[in-house]
Design a protein around this motif. Structure first.
Motif, PDB file in Angstrom:
ATOM      1  N   GLY A   1       0.829  -1.260  -0.116  1.00  0.00           N
ATOM      2  CA  GLY A   1       0.085  -0.029  -0.270  1.00  0.00           C
ATOM      3  C   GLY A   1       0.765   1.221   0.042  1.00  0.00           C
ATOM      4  N   VAL A   2       1.886   1.160   0.819  1.00  0.00           N
ATOM      5  CA  VAL A   2       2.906   2.216   0.828  1.00  0.00           C
ATOM      6  C   VAL A   2       3.458   2.540  -0.446  1.00  0.00           C
ATOM      7  CG1 VAL A   2       5.077   3.226   1.978  1.00  0.00           C
ATOM      8  CG2 VAL A   2       3.122   2.287   3.297  1.00  0.00           C
ATOM      9  N   LEU A   3       3.991   1.560  -0.875  1.00  0.00           N
ATOM     10  CA  LEU A   3       4.712   1.850  -2.416  1.00  0.00           C
ATOM     11  C   LEU A   3       3.664   2.103  -3.340  1.00  0.00           C
ATOM     12  CD1 LEU A   3       6.818  -1.381  -2.321  1.00  0.00           C
ATOM     13  CD2 LEU A   3       7.441   0.819  -2.000  1.00  0.00           C
ATOM     14  N   ALA A   4       2.334   1.756  -3.343  1.00  0.00           N
ATOM     15  CA  ALA A   4       1.342   2.176  -4.521  1.00  0.00           C
ATOM     16  C   ALA A   4       1.000   3.610  -4.293  1.00  0.00           C
ATOM     17  CB  ALA A   4       0.165   1.333  -4.419  1.00  0.00           C
ATOM     18  N   LEU A   5       0.922   3.949  -2.918  1.00  0.00           N
ATOM     19  CA  LEU A   5       0.679   5.540  -2.948  1.00  0.00           C
ATOM     20  C   LEU A   5       1.467   6.346  -3.152  1.00  0.00           C
ATOM     21  CD1 LEU A   5      -1.180   4.868   0.631  1.00  0.00           C
ATOM     22  CD2 LEU A   5      -2.268   5.885  -1.319  1.00  0.00           C
ATOM     23  N   ILE A   6       3.033   5.706  -2.883  1.00  0.00           N
ATOM     24  CA  ILE A   6       4.037   6.691  -3.211  1.00  0.00           C
ATOM     25  C   ILE A   6       4.228   6.899  -5.033  1.00  0.00           C
ATOM     26  CG2 ILE A   6       6.567   6.428  -3.868  1.00  0.00           C
ATOM     27  CD1 ILE A   6       6.663   5.235  -1.164  1.00  0.00           C
ATOM     28  N   ALA A   7       3.930   5.853  -5.837  1.00  0.00           N
ATOM     29  CA  ALA A   7       3.642   5.693  -6.959  1.00  0.00           C
ATOM     30  C   ALA A   7       2.418   6.712  -7.367  1.00  0.00           C
ATOM     31  CB  ALA A   7       3.376   4.315  -7.759  1.00  0.00           C
ATOM     32  N   SER A   8       1.250   6.413  -7.032  1.00  0.00           N
ATOM     33  CA  SER A   8       0.087   7.359  -7.444  1.00  0.00           C
ATOM     34  C   SER A   8      -0.040   8.643  -7.037  1.00  0.00           C
ATOM     35  CB  SER A   8      -1.200   6.585  -6.910  1.00  0.00           C
ATOM     36  OG  SER A   8      -1.337   6.984  -5.621  1.00  0.00           O
ATOM     37  N   MET A   9       0.551   9.019  -5.650  1.00  0.00           N
ATOM     38  CA  MET A   9       0.800  10.464  -5.292  1.00  0.00           C
ATOM     39  C   MET A   9       1.889  11.038  -5.862  1.00  0.00           C
ATOM     40  SD  MET A   9      -0.478   9.890  -1.386  1.00  0.00           S
ATOM     41  CE  MET A   9      -0.653  11.480  -1.011  1.00  0.00           C
ATOM     42  N   GLY A  10       3.032  10.624  -6.016  1.00  0.00           N
ATOM     43  CA  GLY A  10       4.174  11.138  -6.370  1.00  0.00           C
ATOM     44  C   GLY A  10       4.033  11.512  -7.869  1.00  0.00           C
ATOM     45  N   VAL A  11       3.519  10.784  -8.946  1.00  0.00           N
ATOM     46  CA  VAL A  11       3.290  11.272 -10.183  1.00  0.00           C
ATOM     47  C   VAL A  11       1.994  11.821 -10.385  1.00  0.00           C
ATOM     48  CG1 VAL A  11       2.721  10.147 -12.578  1.00  0.00           C
ATOM     49  CG2 VAL A  11       4.362   8.915 -11.027  1.00  0.00           C
ATOM     50  N   GLY A  12       0.953  11.682  -9.674  1.00  0.00           N
ATOM     51  CA  GLY A  12      -0.404  12.191  -9.683  1.00  0.00           C
ATOM     52  C   GLY A  12      -0.102  13.609  -9.434  1.00  0.00           C
ATOM     53  N   ALA A  13       0.478  13.864  -8.120  1.00  0.00           N
ATOM     54  CA  ALA A  13       0.466  15.179  -7.695  1.00  0.00           C
ATOM     55  C   ALA A  13       1.105  16.008  -8.402  1.00  0.00           C
ATOM     56  CB  ALA A  13       1.041  14.961  -6.142  1.00  0.00           C
ATOM     57  N   GLY A  14       2.526  15.717  -9.018  1.00  0.00           N
ATOM     58  CA  GLY A  14       3.306  16.295  -9.821  1.00  0.00           C
ATOM     59  C   GLY A  14       2.391  16.903 -10.741  1.00  0.00           C
ATOM     60  N   LEU A  15       1.819  16.038 -11.703  1.00  0.00           N
ATOM     61  CA  LEU A  15       1.014  16.502 -12.747  1.00  0.00           C
ATOM     62  C   LEU A  15       0.006  17.151 -12.606  1.00  0.00           C
ATOM     63  CD1 LEU A  15       1.102  12.708 -14.856  1.00  0.00           C
ATOM     64  CD2 LEU A  15       2.023  15.074 -15.595  1.00  0.00           C
ATOM     65  N   LEU A  16      -0.668  17.014 -11.561  1.00  0.00           N
ATOM     66  CA  LEU A  16      -1.958  17.965 -11.148  1.00  0.00           C
ATOM     67  C   LEU A  16      -1.609  19.281 -10.904  1.00  0.00           C
ATOM     68  CD1 LEU A  16      -4.044  15.780  -8.668  1.00  0.00           C
ATOM     69  CD2 LEU A  16      -4.593  16.665 -11.014  1.00  0.00           C
ATOM     70  N   ALA A  17      -0.242  19.406 -10.013  1.00  0.00           N
ATOM     71  CA  ALA A  17       0.465  20.678  -9.936  1.00  0.00           C
ATOM     72  C   ALA A  17       0.756  21.477 -11.149  1.00  0.00           C
ATOM     73  CB  ALA A  17       1.483  20.516  -8.829  1.00  0.00           C
ATOM     74  N   ALA A  18       1.513  20.542 -11.932  1.00  0.00           N
ATOM     75  CA  ALA A  18       1.760  21.209 -13.496  1.00  0.00           C
ATOM     76  C   ALA A  18       0.706  21.736 -14.238  1.00  0.00           C
ATOM     77  CB  ALA A  18       2.297  20.193 -14.244  1.00  0.00           C
ATOM     78  N   PHE A  19      -0.801  21.294 -14.170  1.00  0.00           N
ATOM     79  CA  PHE A  19      -1.666  21.874 -14.729  1.00  0.00           C
ATOM     80  C   PHE A  19      -2.519  22.821 -13.792  1.00  0.00           C
ATOM     81  CE2 PHE A  19      -1.581  17.772 -17.185  1.00  0.00           C
ATOM     82  CZ  PHE A  19      -1.495  18.090 -18.204  1.00  0.00           C
ATOM     83  N   GLY A  20      -1.901  23.061 -12.613  1.00  0.00           N
ATOM     84  CA  GLY A  20      -2.559  24.305 -11.782  1.00  0.00           C
ATOM     85  C   GLY A  20      -3.613  23.798 -10.820  1.00  0.00           C
ATOM     86  N   ILE A  21      -3.653  22.583 -10.512  1.00  0.00           N
ATOM     87  CA  ILE A  21      -4.580  21.994  -9.683  1.00  0.00           C
ATOM     88  C   ILE A  21      -3.818  21.736  -8.478  1.00  0.00           C
ATOM     89  CG2 ILE A  21      -6.251  20.110  -9.322  1.00  0.00           C
ATOM     90  CD1 ILE A  21      -6.228  19.907 -12.229  1.00  0.00           C
ATOM     91  N   ASP A  22      -4.438  22.312  -7.122  1.00  0.00           N
ATOM     92  CA  ASP A  22      -3.916  22.008  -5.708  1.00  0.00           C
ATOM     93  C   ASP A  22      -3.864  20.468  -5.756  1.00  0.00           C
ATOM     94  OD1 ASP A  22      -3.142  21.826  -3.163  1.00  0.00           O
ATOM     95  OD2 ASP A  22      -4.741  23.279  -2.621  1.00  0.00           O
ATOM     96  N   PRO A  23      -2.803  19.793  -5.384  1.00  0.00           N
ATOM     97  CA  PRO A  23      -2.869  18.342  -4.986  1.00  0.00           C
ATOM     98  C   PRO A  23      -3.293  18.159  -3.728  1.00  0.00           C
ATOM     99  CG  PRO A  23      -0.548  19.321  -5.064  1.00  0.00           C
ATOM    100  CD  PRO A  23      -1.492  20.340  -5.643  1.00  0.00           C
ATOM    101  N   LEU A  24      -3.440  18.936  -2.749  1.00  0.00           N
ATOM    102  CA  LEU A  24      -4.029  18.996  -1.243  1.00  0.00           C
ATOM    103  C   LEU A  24      -3.248  18.036  -0.793  1.00  0.00           C
ATOM    104  CD1 LEU A  24      -7.757  18.538  -2.275  1.00  0.00           C
ATOM    105  CD2 LEU A  24      -6.534  20.509  -1.812  1.00  0.00           C
ATOM    106  N   LEU A  25      -1.788  18.126  -0.834  1.00  0.00           N
ATOM    107  CA  LEU A  25      -1.067  17.387   0.021  1.00  0.00           C
ATOM    108  C   LEU A  25      -0.801  17.721   1.631  1.00  0.00           C
ATOM    109  CD1 LEU A  25       2.126  16.752  -2.488  1.00  0.00           C
ATOM    110  CD2 LEU A  25       0.100  15.220  -1.791  1.00  0.00           C
ATOM    111  N   THR A  26      -1.307  18.915   1.868  1.00  0.00           N
ATOM    112  CA  THR A  26      -1.157  19.530   3.249  1.00  0.00           C
ATOM    113  C   THR A  26      -2.556  19.300   3.917  1.00  0.00           C
ATOM    114  OG1 THR A  26      -1.797  21.594   2.462  1.00  0.00           O
ATOM    115  CG2 THR A  26       0.465  21.030   2.463  1.00  0.00           C
TER     116      THR A  26
END
Length: 267
Positions: A121-146
């Protein structure tokens, strides 16, 4: 040998083979590809996308949920293989000679695979959040990591993956044939249940029943799912109810397997 020793023995079995990290590596790549693709599509299309409108505040959790909505097949498969491989290669024989109380062995295996599922689960979340948050931020969408809710989502996702791994142990105990277990896992997770969930949406009563399917219960536990977003359905059960349903599947399969195949002579 007590339960702690049995659990340590099972952890040693898991980490002494290449299976766990091979499956984990494939899972990470698969989840990252799916999450990244969805983040790029949602971020690129924005309000121009057809279909049900998804609030921007829900986009991050939807993207991150690929860790469980597509990644869950790996811990359940790993849990099943961890058991069926012992039947196939008869490595249970020396284990049962060393530990005559077979209940200790099975309980230790369940605990060890719960921990392994959490790692998946930890590894899968690192993959989904690592890639997903970066791309969302690149398109101006707040990844809500905080946001606290994001990290509550992370905790529930890890729990879901751990329970899927335990369910795999139950399946492997119930169906000792390795080939049969693999076919059941892949057929049910990739074809049977997704079709059932889509078909269940046509009537209210079937939609109520479908809430208790393993995948639906997992999505309710996590709190987000690409399947629910595609069908326009809600989360269904409360998160804790989804967790109890998923745990019940694992417990029932394990108990039945214990009283059938696990107690047989494996030599």
């Amino acid at each position: 040998m007590n339960l702690l020793s049995a659990t340590r023995s099972e952890i040693t079995k898991i980490t002494s083979t290449r299976l766990w990290w091979v499956l984990a590596l494939i899972m990470v790549g698969y989840v990252a590809l799916c999450a990244g693709g969805m983040a790029a599509i949602l971020g690129g299309l924005g309000s121009e996308a057809n279909g049900p409108a998804i609030p921007s505040a829900q986009l991050p959790s939807l993207v991150y949920s690929f860790a469980t909505s597509v990644g869950y097949v790996f811990p359940v498969l790993f849990g099943a293989l961890a058991v069926t491989s012992e039947f196939r290669f008869q490595s249970l024989t020396p284990t049962f000679l060393a530990v005559p109380r077979r209940g200790y062995v099975l309980t230790g295996k369940v605990v060890a695979l719960l921990l392994a599922g959490a790692v998946f689960g930890v590894l899968a979340l690192i993959a989904s959040m690592g890639v997903g948050a970066g791309l969302l931020a690149a398109f101006g969408i707040d990844p809500l990591l905080t946001e606290p809710e994001t990290w509550a989502f992370v905790g529930r996702s890890i729990l879901a993956m751990a329970l899927w791994s335990a369910l795999g142990v139950g399946l492997g105990t119930l169906v000792p044939s390795q080939v049969a277990a693999i076919v059941i896992v892949l057929a049910f997770t990739q074809f049977v249940e997704p079709l059932l969930r889509v078909a269940a949406g046509f009537t209210d009563w079937s939609a109520q029943v479908a809430q208790f399917l393993p995948g639906s219960a997992s999505d309710s536990l996590v709190g987000a799912s690409i399947y629910a977003a595609m069908t326009g359905g809600g989360a269904g059960l409360e998160w804790w109810q989804g967790g109890l349903v998923l745990a019940a599947y694992a417990a029932v399969a394990t108990v039945i397997g214990f009283f059938t195949s696990w107690r047989r002579d494996v030599s």
